[in-house]
Each structure stands twice: as C-alpha cells, then as structure tokens.
Motif scaffolding. Structure first.
Motif, PDB file in Angstrom:
ATOM      1  N   ASN A 102      61.243   9.281   4.036  1.00 21.44           N
ATOM      2  CA  ASN A 102      62.560   9.424   4.641  1.00 21.44           C
ATOM      3  C   ASN A 102      62.544  10.025   6.038  1.00 21.44           C
ATOM      4  OD1 ASN A 102      63.343   8.452   2.180  1.00 21.44           O
ATOM      5  ND2 ASN A 102      64.456  10.270   1.537  1.00 21.44           N
ATOM      6  N   ILE A 103      61.531  10.824   6.352  1.00 21.26           N
ATOM      7  CA  ILE A 103      61.459  11.418   7.695  1.00 21.26           C
ATOM      8  C   ILE A 103      60.384  10.721   8.533  1.00 21.26           C
ATOM      9  CG2 ILE A 103      61.069  13.507   9.040  1.00 21.26           C
ATOM     10  CD1 ILE A 103      62.181  15.114   6.685  1.00 21.26           C
ATOM     11  N   SER A 106      61.100   6.915   8.873  1.00 19.84           N
ATOM     12  CA  SER A 106      62.227   6.661   9.773  1.00 19.84           C
ATOM     13  C   SER A 106      61.834   6.906  11.228  1.00 19.84           C
ATOM     14  CB  SER A 106      63.411   7.550   9.404  1.00 19.84           C
ATOM     15  OG  SER A 106      63.889   7.222   8.122  1.00 19.84           O
ATOM     16  N   GLN A 160      66.688  13.020   9.146  1.00 20.43           N
ATOM     17  CA  GLN A 160      66.702  11.677   9.749  1.00 20.43           C
ATOM     18  C   GLN A 160      67.894  11.526  10.680  1.00 20.43           C
ATOM     19  OE1 GLN A 160      66.417   7.664   7.469  1.00 20.43           O
ATOM     20  NE2 GLN A 160      68.588   7.913   7.923  1.00 20.43           N
TER      21      GLN A 160
END
Length: 326
Positions: A102-103, A106, A160
């Motif tokens: 997710n980080i 992204s 994010q």
C-alpha cells in the motif's frame, strides 16, 4: 449544470490491480459509459473475471522497473491505481505486507508516472478508514477532517494519500485521490461483512451449515455503496477531479451492521439464530463512519443509482447460485 464526464474517441485507461473485487466492475463501466479502451494488470498468480475486450497484463507493483516499462508500453491517458492489500483483518495479521503493497507499491506507481514524458491523469484509491477515530460533531466526515487511523490498513492508506498530495504539488502531476467508503456487491470476497453474511445465509438455506449466523460487532455504523456506483464515481473523478485534491466516495448514509444483518435475514427462506464469534471482533473498531460527498457531487454531478436493498438482494442471489458448487 452539465458535467463533461463522457469522453468520445477511445481514450486509453490502465487499471492497476484489476483482479480484486472492483477491477472488473471498473473495466466494465469505463468501456460502456466512458467509451475507453481498457488495459488491466494483475499479479502472475491471479485471475481476472469478466474481462472481455480488455488486455490483461502481469505486473508486480513492488518492481518499479516493471511499472515504468509497462507505462511506457501502454501509454495510458488515465490510470486507476486499485492494487492494494485491502483487508483490515489481514493487515492486523500481516502489517509488513500491507505496508509494502500500500505504501511502497503506490510510491513505485507515482514515481513511474513522474518519469513519463507526458502527464496522464491518475486516480489513487484510498479508504474512508483513513479518518479513523471520529469525534462527536464530525459526522458526516468531510475531506478536511483530521485523520486518526485506527488500524494498520487505514494508516497505510493515509500515508498513500499524503504522499500523493505532495507528488501532485511538487511534480505538477495530474493526480487525484479518493477516500472510498465501504463498497459492496456481487462477487465480493466473504472477508467483508455483507458478502460474509450473504454467503452464510445461502449455505444455511442449502443445508450446508447449521441455522446459526456467526457475527462480529453489530453496533458499528458504516457507509455502504454499491460497487457499480463507486466505479462510476471513479470514472467521473479521473476526468473532472482537480489535481492534488481528495474526494470522498460513499452513499452519505451510515447503516448499523445490525440493520444490514436484519435486511439479509429477512430475505432468507430459513429461521436463523445469531451468535457473536470472538474471531470476528476487530482489535479496534470505530463506532460511526459516514461520508460527506458534497465535494464529489459538486465536482462531477455524481449521484448513487442503486439502493442498499437492491445490492443486498443481488449479493444474496449471487451466493445462492454459487454455494454448493465450490
């Protein structure tokens, strides 16, 4: 006031992370309502459903070189970044994976877009969970509300969003950000509450389990929207949203999980008891989450079309067709 959300002339859309619940619905609406050519990505071990007339490519967003190569090859006008570890329950069990996807994932996508010689319009999908611990007087929640994430998944999505906002400003990127509240519908995995309840009812109706529903926290109130309405909002935002801005996507109405359960059981052909399963109780839970969608509506003209009642009926029917066939 009219809104120019229909584009003619086969613009090209890239959906990153299309194997999940939302991907096929987004591909479908982009083709049919926005007249776009669609390219979609998945992980090598994943499969996608209902992807007619869509080019499907393998991509691991944790490999930035692969992301750059793909963007150079596809040359999309619009990018929808759906790839995520999106289960709160999984995030508690595997926070490292959730942070990576997710980080870091992204960030790889944003960096790859930054290296292009042109500026595609990019929609980064976040979550209403980012708001976290909502205080009295903050409902419904606007995009300016303080973020107080209450779980690992929410924290990664908040990160994010912050990085995306910085990139949009620092590098003049056409990048918009979404905080999507709970979206539901047929084909959602039973990790999520509405699909879980509907699947349990379908199994009880077929005699595959005892007539008992196992549930978690029923007092929590959540903002539920049909996934088909959600993806229509995504299409309208990628065209009309303002760079660097965050938009809530939700129904604007919170329902108690108890209300959802009652609606589902009322549609059942069986008499069903309800019992609390301690394994379904989250370590931390937020009492009420409800979106203020004024900004989305003013920017795009979007309104939800599908009622909660219809979504629940179609989700229940989906599971009735499938349980027993597995």
């Amino acid at each position: 006031m009219g809104f120019p959300f229909m584009v003619k002339g086969m613009s090209k859309a890239l959906i990153i992370g299309a194997a999940g619940f939302v991907g096929s619905y987004l591909a479908d609406v982009l083709k049919k309502e926005f007249d776009m050519e669609v390219v979609a990505t998945k992980l090598p071990h994943e499969t996608v459903r209902d992807m007619d007339d869509v080019s499907v490519l393998d991509l691991n967003i944790l490999d930035k070189d692969d992301v750059v190569e793909l963007l150079m090859s596809v040359h999309p006008d619009y990018i929808f970044h759906l790839a995520a570890q999106s289960s709160v329950a999984v995030a508690w069990k595997n926070p490292g994976l959730t942070v990576d996807v997710n980080i870091k994932g992204s960030l790889n996508v944003m960096d790859a877009v930054r290296e292009l010689h042109y500026k595609p319009r990019v929609l980064m999908i976040g979550s209403g969970e980012e708001y976290g611990h909502i205080r009295p007087g903050e409902i419904p929640i606007t995009e300016e509300n303080n973020l107080r994430p209450g779980n690992i998944y929410a924290a990664t999505k908040a990160c994010q969003n912050m990085i995306g906002s910085i990139y949009a400003q620092a590098y003049d990127m056409q990048l918009m950000l979404v905080r999507a509240f709970n979206h539901i519908g047929p084909n959602q995995a039973p990790l999520f509450v509405v699909a879980d309840f509907c699947k349990q009812v379908a199994e009880i109706e077929k005699g595959l389990r005892e007539p008992v529903m196992y549930v978690g926290n029923l007092s929590a109130r959540r903002d539920f929207t049909d996934v088909r309405d959600v993806v229509r909002a995504y299409g309208m935002l990628v065209l009309n949203g303002k760079a660097g801005q965050t938009y809530n996507v939700g129904s604007g109405h919170a329902y108690a999980i108890q209300e959802i359960l009652d609606m589902i059981i009322a549609k059942s052909t069986c008499s069903i008891d309800v019992k609390v399963d301690p394994n379904k109780i989250r370590p931390v839970d937020v009492p009420v989450i409800e979106a203020d969608t004024t900004k989305l509506k003013e920017t795009t003209g979007w309104e939800p079309r599908i009622s909660l009642e219809q979504t629940i009926q179609e989700t229940l029917d989906y599971w009735r067709e499938r349980v027993g066939e597995e």
